[in-house]
Design a protein around this motif. Sequence first.
Motif, PDB file in Angstrom:
ATOM      1  N   GLU A  64       0.738  -1.223  -0.320  1.00  0.00           N
ATOM      2  CA  GLU A  64       0.368  -0.001  -0.093  1.00  0.00           C
ATOM      3  C   GLU A  64       1.143   1.183  -0.252  1.00  0.00           C
ATOM      4  O   GLU A  64       1.722   1.653   0.480  1.00  0.00           O
ATOM      5  CB  GLU A  64      -1.087  -0.398   0.743  1.00  0.00           C
ATOM      6  CG  GLU A  64      -1.715  -0.967   1.122  1.00  0.00           C
ATOM      7  CD  GLU A  64      -3.039  -0.619   2.393  1.00  0.00           C
ATOM      8  OE1 GLU A  64      -3.014   0.149   3.100  1.00  0.00           O
ATOM      9  OE2 GLU A  64      -3.756  -1.794   2.963  1.00  0.00           O
ATOM     10  N   CYS A  84       4.323   2.118   3.052  1.00  0.00           N
ATOM     11  CA  CYS A  84       4.206   1.129   4.106  1.00  0.00           C
ATOM     12  C   CYS A  84       5.092   0.001   4.461  1.00  0.00           C
ATOM     13  O   CYS A  84       4.796  -0.624   3.832  1.00  0.00           O
ATOM     14  CB  CYS A  84       2.426   1.677   4.120  1.00  0.00           C
ATOM     15  SG  CYS A  84       1.306   1.940   3.995  1.00  0.00           S
ATOM     16  N   ARG A 116      -2.768  -7.354  10.690  1.00  0.00           N
ATOM     17  CA  ARG A 116      -2.490  -8.218   9.235  1.00  0.00           C
ATOM     18  C   ARG A 116      -1.340  -9.217   9.249  1.00  0.00           C
ATOM     19  O   ARG A 116      -0.039  -8.697   9.011  1.00  0.00           O
ATOM     20  CB  ARG A 116      -1.517  -7.264   8.244  1.00  0.00           C
ATOM     21  CG  ARG A 116      -3.260  -6.667   7.109  1.00  0.00           C
ATOM     22  CD  ARG A 116      -2.257  -5.321   6.417  1.00  0.00           C
ATOM     23  NE  ARG A 116      -3.514  -4.763   6.181  1.00  0.00           N
ATOM     24  CZ  ARG A 116      -3.557  -3.367   5.035  1.00  0.00           C
ATOM     25  NH1 ARG A 116      -2.648  -3.250   6.497  1.00  0.00           N
ATOM     26  NH2 ARG A 116      -4.314  -2.947   5.574  1.00  0.00           N
TER      27      ARG A 116
END
Length: 120
Positions: A64, A84, A116
């Motif tokens: 991302e 990220c 995550r």
Amino acid sequence: MAKIRVSYEYTEAEDKSIRLGLFLIVSGIVSLFILGFCWLNPALQDLQGKAANCTVLSVQQIGEMFECTFTCGTDCKGTSLYPCLQIYVNNSESNSRALLHQDEHQLITNPKMDSRMAPW
């Protein structure tokens, strides 16, 4: 001329009311000290962060991009995209693996980051 001194004696009900009022004031002050020293002081000490040494275990780029707006003066403004990263560290204080956050505010505003975490 002589001044007349009037002595006033309290009735039994007034005397009990004054004693009750003084008792309530004293018990309120004592309760504040008990609350402050026994409950509030340890709670405030728990809020203070403790320094710990952390060892980086892994760094992952999750794909991302994070948009960041910056200013570097009155005429200098812009927006950039940054990848990220997830940085996992080993906390020496608790000897546990954790996802690194900049501060507690970031942890609260980005709760999806914790979901995550890959199993260790």
